[in-house]
Write a protein that holds these residues in place. Structure first.
Motif, PDB file in Angstrom:
ATOM      1  N   VAL A 155     -33.833  31.449  -9.110  1.00  0.00           N
ATOM      2  CA  VAL A 155     -34.306  32.583  -9.926  1.00  0.00           C
ATOM      3  C   VAL A 155     -33.436  33.799  -9.616  1.00  0.00           C
ATOM      4  O   VAL A 155     -32.824  33.883  -8.560  1.00  0.00           O
ATOM      5  N   VAL A 162     -34.214  52.636 -10.147  1.00  0.00           N
ATOM      6  CA  VAL A 162     -35.555  52.936  -9.663  1.00  0.00           C
ATOM      7  C   VAL A 162     -36.049  51.872  -8.683  1.00  0.00           C
ATOM      8  O   VAL A 162     -36.684  52.167  -7.690  1.00  0.00           O
ATOM      9  N   GLY A 168     -37.665  37.505 -10.404  1.00  0.00           N
ATOM     10  CA  GLY A 168     -38.015  36.089 -10.455  1.00  0.00           C
ATOM     11  C   GLY A 168     -37.811  35.431 -11.796  1.00  0.00           C
ATOM     12  O   GLY A 168     -38.560  34.547 -12.163  1.00  0.00           O
ATOM     13  N   THR A 169     -36.799  35.835 -12.559  1.00  0.00           N
ATOM     14  CA  THR A 169     -36.559  35.166 -13.824  1.00  0.00           C
ATOM     15  C   THR A 169     -35.624  33.976 -13.580  1.00  0.00           C
ATOM     16  O   THR A 169     -34.670  34.081 -12.826  1.00  0.00           O
ATOM     17  N   PRO A 170     -35.916  32.815 -14.215  1.00  0.00           N
ATOM     18  CA  PRO A 170     -35.083  31.633 -13.975  1.00  0.00           C
ATOM     19  C   PRO A 170     -33.630  31.913 -14.340  1.00  0.00           C
ATOM     20  O   PRO A 170     -33.356  32.591 -15.339  1.00  0.00           O
ATOM     21  N   TYR A 200     -40.522  23.373 -14.570  1.00  0.00           N
ATOM     22  CA  TYR A 200     -41.922  23.610 -14.177  1.00  0.00           C
ATOM     23  C   TYR A 200     -42.185  25.119 -14.192  1.00  0.00           C
ATOM     24  O   TYR A 200     -41.586  25.880 -13.448  1.00  0.00           O
ATOM     25  N   GLU A 201     -43.076  25.541 -15.073  1.00  0.00           N
ATOM     26  CA  GLU A 201     -43.166  26.973 -15.386  1.00  0.00           C
ATOM     27  C   GLU A 201     -43.810  27.816 -14.296  1.00  0.00           C
ATOM     28  O   GLU A 201     -43.672  29.028 -14.289  1.00  0.00           O
ATOM     29  N   LEU A 202     -44.530  27.201 -13.364  1.00  0.00           N
ATOM     30  CA  LEU A 202     -45.174  28.002 -12.328  1.00  0.00           C
ATOM     31  C   LEU A 202     -44.336  28.058 -11.047  1.00  0.00           C
ATOM     32  O   LEU A 202     -44.763  28.617 -10.046  1.00  0.00           O
ATOM     33  N   ALA A 203     -43.127  27.458 -11.093  1.00  0.00           N
ATOM     34  CA  ALA A 203     -42.318  27.395  -9.875  1.00  0.00           C
ATOM     35  C   ALA A 203     -42.057  28.786  -9.316  1.00  0.00           C
ATOM     36  O   ALA A 203     -41.763  29.722 -10.056  1.00  0.00           O
ATOM     37  N   GLY A 204     -42.199  28.915  -8.023  1.00  0.00           N
ATOM     38  CA  GLY A 204     -41.945  30.201  -7.384  1.00  0.00           C
ATOM     39  C   GLY A 204     -40.473  30.531  -7.414  1.00  0.00           C
ATOM     40  O   GLY A 204     -40.055  31.612  -7.806  1.00  0.00           O
ATOM     41  N   LEU A 249     -34.311  48.022  -1.512  1.00  0.00           N
ATOM     42  CA  LEU A 249     -35.214  48.231  -0.368  1.00  0.00           C
ATOM     43  C   LEU A 249     -34.707  47.528   0.883  1.00  0.00           C
ATOM     44  O   LEU A 249     -35.157  47.792   1.977  1.00  0.00           O
ATOM     45  N   GLU A 250     -33.768  46.604   0.672  1.00  0.00           N
ATOM     46  CA  GLU A 250     -33.265  45.880   1.831  1.00  0.00           C
ATOM     47  C   GLU A 250     -32.116  46.636   2.480  1.00  0.00           C
ATOM     48  O   GLU A 250     -31.602  47.610   1.961  1.00  0.00           O
ATOM     49  N   ALA A 251     -31.692  46.113   3.599  1.00  0.00           N
ATOM     50  CA  ALA A 251     -30.657  46.788   4.386  1.00  0.00           C
ATOM     51  C   ALA A 251     -29.361  46.896   3.601  1.00  0.00           C
ATOM     52  O   ALA A 251     -29.031  46.056   2.793  1.00  0.00           O
TER      53      ALA A 251
END
Lengths: 252, 902
Positions: A155, A162, A168-170, A200-204, A249-251
């Motif tokens: 993803v 901002v 999380g878009t495929p 599988y549409e609910l995949a994290g 937000l990450e380093a």
């Protein structure tokens, strides 16, 4: 060869002499496992299959190749899968030739498949392109080709000034892999992989930025990030891998 | 024979004897009026000031009937309260009565031991004191169900609280479920003053007859408003003066943090205690006892003291800051002066322009006996789902028709209609129940679901607030508060201090103390009491008429308010009123002055912000309070732009736009997950790993679960109807808009300190904690000359100019313990690139210690402070506290750019 992208899948079709439609990781039967994890939903197999059949109708391929994890539960076949799988396969066979590059979730599925349908676990070349699940070292015959892979559920996260614009878009990751660790055979052209997002549409999903070098698979480990390119599920070119904007937000 | 004797003579002889023994020689008004009616067996809502003997007026007739008639075995009477603490208090009060009358009384709630529960099952008490949730649990046991079949009387205490919540909706179904077991019974509700007591009656009894027996609180109220001064010190002195001039006083504050701050300021006085919900039960009970016994004369408290816990005689109630709601003021001040005929004396100490005007309005509405209406939830679908599965588990199977009949008898669900079948269909999709031939049948997991979902109170996780400066936890926040308010950079109040969020982690909020806070700050644990539309509108009217004479307040309040209005005039500013909305240009956006209360302003603010951001393609920030909201906008947008967007709004579009705006917010998602849990779709302990939560939640699009999440959101967080009303008034010119520069009133919302008290010397406290932490920091002294010596110590023990005991060099690096292995590695002949880098860093470190001595040692001991940032700190030449402030700055940079803690 130019791939054709079907964003409703996500699915990708590759055509040289023959047209091959590839989808990855549909995880039919996942609801039984979700149920065990405390998430109680009706089976979405019918809806998922319907989505697939629409793409098959639209693209009219010679083959449908499922890049592994056609079913979900390991290490056995659940009641839900036993009940649904024959019907799913029957529906697909009515419209197109079917091939499965088996994945780590496909244990026990042999009984449901016809002899030609099951490809080797280490992948196979069809019409000049390698098809392979992606959880192990691919067969030597695939080296030097484009290998279309599942397993990684890639993803993409996109950030603006901002914060996050799209999370999380495929998406697809295309990159060369370093085969030196696996073989001494030198190929004429480099071996490339195309990581296909999960059907599988609910995949994290796994953030593409984290895949190269990760230990999830030998493929991921062998990816050469400097050659990577990222696409969205409709084929939109996002950026070279090395220029993906990091999470603010990450380093730094 | 007077009325009192007449009433006494009608009571059961045993009861008469006990009354005499107790020295009960007089009845209060509520008792005189309620007891005869209730003896007849009718349903009733009792309303009277707290402590005027309401409880006895409900219980004496029940005791009378219990003594006079024979009853089947089981619980003859239930006394239901919303809180365990009230249960305990009630038990203490009733124990004596029970013993004297030979009536067995017992408590059952979450804290009840297994042993006591068993006793209640084998040998049921005649009167059971319990909570709504415990009743839900009792339906699950066969024996307890049999005892419930004996119920003849149900008393619901503090019913106004329950009537406004989902807990109450659930209870109203539970009462009908008891009817199914026991047949109809007498229902008695005890309520605080509300604007619509008839509705509370319907809530308790459904369509059954129910009378309201009310003794107005208002006529006994003696209320006034006083200006409390501008500084916190002055305000505390005034509070002290109020306490000293009476024998016993309650001082109510709106938030726990303010209660704490006042308590802190008065900590040297032995005769004052603090009481709020975050204190442990022991501390609270102790404070209550001391007050009751007269050991303390003042108690600083929050809404924790609003409910009827008996703490004896109170002479005077002080309300610090406007109580915001009329009912709240009546409830709070109603606690004072309970001797028959004595007035309840209460005083509001107001602290600013908004606060003064609002207090005046609230006092006037209270003396006119116009409290707010209780607003019950109508058709909450998650409660329906919860109670259907409860019925299925209780009976194994039940016909849909029968379910519909049970719900129809409850006021909240009397028009549920098709909704019930929709809910059943949705529950079936999540395998909580199944249906067959018009029957709902329980499934294996329903029982487990039910035992985890007995309560309609959302199961909130607590998040720890972690102060990175002192590196200590500060307190906890509710999950919903974190989700709706907290993001990186956000500022909020907790523990009487202002904090800025640096980072959010799962169950952890990293903060630093903030100094300059803008806007009205959200504060800890849902303590925000919204100002109702009606109150805010009347404040607007008062701004317009400036008819202060018609309101009760002291001269200083009026002078202060007048001064603000005069300044507005002098500056040629325009004051927003009930008929005028003023949009003002501020530094970073536009302040919209609108006197419509929190929930309406929240709704309109959100609608405008999404319209603006859609039209101009940029993010819009929003901050809301009762009289204005602030839109943070890009530079090129000004008040006329916002005004134009405002005027394009149509009332019928408001709700749709809001749904669109809210769908992506985490507050909505949180509500959706809560509703999904009640429908049995998601277990409380579900494992979300490897699942895209967002896509999972999309599965609820267009379902009844989604509808319930929005219904709840609009019920609790924003007022859509009020927002529509404002837009309508704007359309037909009952309200106008004007644009202007930022005014003093407009700026008040942004820079005022309402509900926010910063304890003096906060900055000093931070510096002290840093000094202490750094002095205690473990460091390794390492000789960079001979490389043979190293020694572990604490910064506080390092000498002014450290010297190597081996070679005598003064080239000593001050290292963090984790750098020690690297130093040892430097002894090798050939070094890797990484090691060479480290060597360079350590040399720089040692040189700095050589040239700057102790200052360098201290700077290098800061968290994440390396030689480069230490050099920056030293280059500022800051001394004393300012030196430590520079270290803090460097640490903060480090904290914000590195994720290194687990």
């Amino acid at each position: 060869m130019e791939p054709e992208f079907y964003p409703t899948g996500p699915a990708v079709a590759i055509e040289r002499r023959e047209k091959v439609l590839a989808i990855a990781d549909p995880h039919f039967g996942v609801e039984a496992d979700l149920h065990r994890k405390g998430l109680h939903f009706e089976s979405r197999s019918a809806l998922r299959l319907e989505r697939l059949m629409e793409i098959i109708e639209e693209s009219d391929p010679d083959y449908l190749v499922v890049l592994g994890d056609l079913k979900h539960m390991i290490p056995y076949v659940t009641r839900q899968e036993k009940a649904e799988m024959p019907q799913i396969l029957k529906t697909i066979r009515r419209e197109t030739e079917f091939r499965l590059a088996p994945g780590n979730h496909d244990t026990g599925l042999e009984h449901y498949l016809m002899q030609d349908e099951l490809l080797p676990a280490s992948g196979a070349v069809i019409d000049g392109t390698g098809y392979f699940h992606g959880h192990m070292i691919p067969d030597e015959s695939l080296f030097g080709h484009l290998i279309v892979c599942g397993h990684h559920h890639p993803v993409v996260n996109l950030y603006d000034d901002v914060g996050c614009a799209l999370r999380g878009t495929p998406g697809y990751l295309l990159a060369e892999v370093d085969t030196k660790a696996w073989t001494e055979v030198q190929t004429e052209s480099p071996t490339r992989v195309l990581l296909v997002p999960a059907f599988y549409e609910l995949a994290g999903g796994m953030d593409v930025r984290l895949i190269p070098g990760s230990k999830v698979s030998p493929i991921a480990k062998a990816i050469r990030p400097e050659t990577g390119e990222v696409f969205l599920k409709d084929g939109t070119y996002v950026a070279p891998f090395t220029e993906l904007r990091p999470d603010p937000l990450e380093a730094k | 024979m007077n009325a009192v004797e007449e009433l006494r003579n009608t009571l059961h002889p045993k009861l008469q004897a006990v009354l005499e023994k107790r020295g009960f020689d007089d009845f209060s008004e509520i008792q005189l009026r309620a007891i005869p009616e209730l003896i007849k067996g009718g349903n009733a809502i009792l309303i009277a000031p707290t402590g005027s003997g309401k409880t006895e007026s409900a219980l004496l007739p029940v005791f009378h009937n219990m003594l006079s008639k024979a009853h089947p075995k089981g619980f003859t009477a239930l006394y239901i309260t919303p809180l365990r603490s009230l249960n305990r208090d009630m038990m203490n009060r009733l124990e004596w009565w029970g013993k004297e009358l030979g009536i067995k009384i017992s408590v059952r709630h979450g804290d009840t031991t297994q042993n006591d529960r068993r006793k209640q099952a084998t040998n049921p008490p005649d009167l059971l004191i319990t909570t709504p949730e415990s009743i839900q649990a009792m339906f699950m046991g066969k024996v307890l169900r049999k005892h419930l079949a004996g119920v003849r009387y149900v008393i619901v205490d503090e019913i106004h609280e329950l009537a406004a919540s989902k807990r109450g909706c659930q209870l109203s179904v539970a009462l009908e479920r008891i009817v199914e077991l026991a047949g109809d019974f007498q229902r008695i509700g005890i309520s605080a003053t509300v604007g619509n007591p008839e509705l509370v009656g319907k809530f308790l009894c459904g369509k059954r007859p129910c009378q309201v027996v009310a003794v107005p609180v208002a006529k006994t109220l003696d209320l006034s408003v006083r200006f409390a001064g501008e500084g916190f010190g002055e305000q505390v002195k005034l509070i002290e003066k109020c306490i000293d001039s009476h024998t016993s006083s309650l001082v109510f504050t709106n938030t726990r943090s303010v209660a704490e701050a006042i308590g802190n300021a008065l900590v040297s006085r032995e005769d004052i205690d603090v009481h709020h919900g975050s204190l442990s039960r022991e501390v609270r009970v102790d404070a209550e006892d001391r007050f009751r016994n007269g050991q303390t004369r003042g108690m600083i408290c929050t809404s924790s003291m609003e409910l009827g816990i008996d703490i004896g005689q109170i002479d005077h109630v002080v309300q610090f800051n406007s109580p915001r709601e009329v009912a709240r003021l009546m409830q709070r001040t109603g606690r004072a002066g309970h001797r028959i005929g004595a007035a309840s004396k209460g005083m509001i100490l107001a602290t600013g322009f908004d606060d003064i005007l609002e207090s005046m309005v609230v006092v006037r509405l209270a003396t006119e006996n116009r409290p707010e209406n209780v607003r019950p939830h109508i058709n909450p679908a998650d409660v329906i789902a919860n109670q259907i599965s409860a019925l299925a588990v209780e009976r194994g199977e039940i016909s849909i028709e029968n379910i519909e009949k049970i719900f129809e008898r409850c006021y909240c669900f009397e028009n549920a209609g098709e909704l019930i079948r929709d809910v059943i269909a949705q529950m079936e999709k999540h395998y909580l129940i199944r249906t067959e031939d018009g029957m709902v049948i329980t499934k294996a997991r329903a029982r487990k679901y039910l035992s985890l979902n007995l309560s309609m109170i959302a199961d909130e996780k607590k998040c720890v607030i972690f102060d990175v400066i002192s590196r200590k936890p500060v307190g906890t926040l509710d999950e919903s508060f974190v989700i709706s308010w907290i993001s990186s950079g956000a500022v909020f109040v907790a523990r009487g201090q202002v904090w800025r969020v640096l980072e959010l982690e799962e169950n952890k909020v990293m903060v630093e103390p903030a100094k300059n806070a803008k806007g009205e700050l959200p504060s800890w644990e849902g303590e925000q009491i919204p100002v109702p539309f009606t109150v805010a509108m009347e404040v607007g009217a008062l701004r317009r008429t400036q008819d202060f004479a018609s309101y009760r307040s002291d001269e200083r309040s009026v002078t202060f308010a007048q001064k603000t209005l005069d300044e507005m005039k002098k500056n040629r500013s325009i004051t927003a009123t009930d008929k005028l909305i003023v949009l003002e240009d501020a530094d970073e956006g536009v302040v919209v002055n609108l006197c419509a209360g929190h929930k309406v302003n929240e709704a309109i603010g959100r609608v405008l912000s999404i319209l603006i951001s859609a039209r101009y393609g940029s993010a819009v920030g929003i901050e809301t309070n009762a009289y204005r909201f602030y839109l943070r906008l890009p530079k090129h947008l000004a008040a006329p732009d916002v005004e134009e967007v405002f005027h394009t709004l149509e009332p019928e579009h408001v709700e749709g736009i809001l749904q669109l705006a809210l769908k992506k917010t985490s507050l909505y998602k949180w509500r959706l997950v809560q509703a999904a849990k009640k429908f049995g779709a998601i277990d409380a302990d579900a494992d979300y790993e490897k699942i895209s939560m967002n896509r999972l939640l999309e599965l609820f699009d267009g379902t009844i679960v989604e509808r319930e999440a929005f219904r709840e959101l609009f019920f609790s967080n924003m007022d859509v109807e009020g927002a529509k009303e404002i837009v309508r008034r704007l359309k037909n010119h009952e309200m106008e808009t004007r644009t202007s520069r930022l005014s003093v009133i407009g700026a008040q919302g942004l820079f005022s300190e309402r509900d926010m008290v910063t304890p003096p010397g906060e900055d000093q406290a931070i510096i002290e904690s840093v000094k202490h932490r750094i002095a205690e920091q473990d460091v390794v002294l390492a000789c960079m000359h001979c490389r043979k010596w190293k020694s572990r110590t604490k910064t506080g023990r390092v000498a002014e100019q450290p010297v190597c005991p081996v070679c005598g060099a003064r080239l000593i690096a001050v290292l963090k313990p984790y750098e020690e292995p690297m130093f040892l590695a430097l002894k090798k002949k050939t070094l890797t690139t990484e090691e060479k880098e480290a060597e360079k860093r350590m040399m720089k470190n040692a040189n700095m210690v050589l040239s700057s001595g102790m200052d360098a040692v201290i700077a290098l001991s800061g968290r994440g402070v390396g030689p480069d940032s230490a050099a920056r700190i030293l280059a500022t030449f800051a001394k004393g506290d300012n030196f430590y402030r520079e270290i803090l700055k460097a640490e903060r940079r480090f904290v914000q750019t590195h994720q290194y803690w687990g």
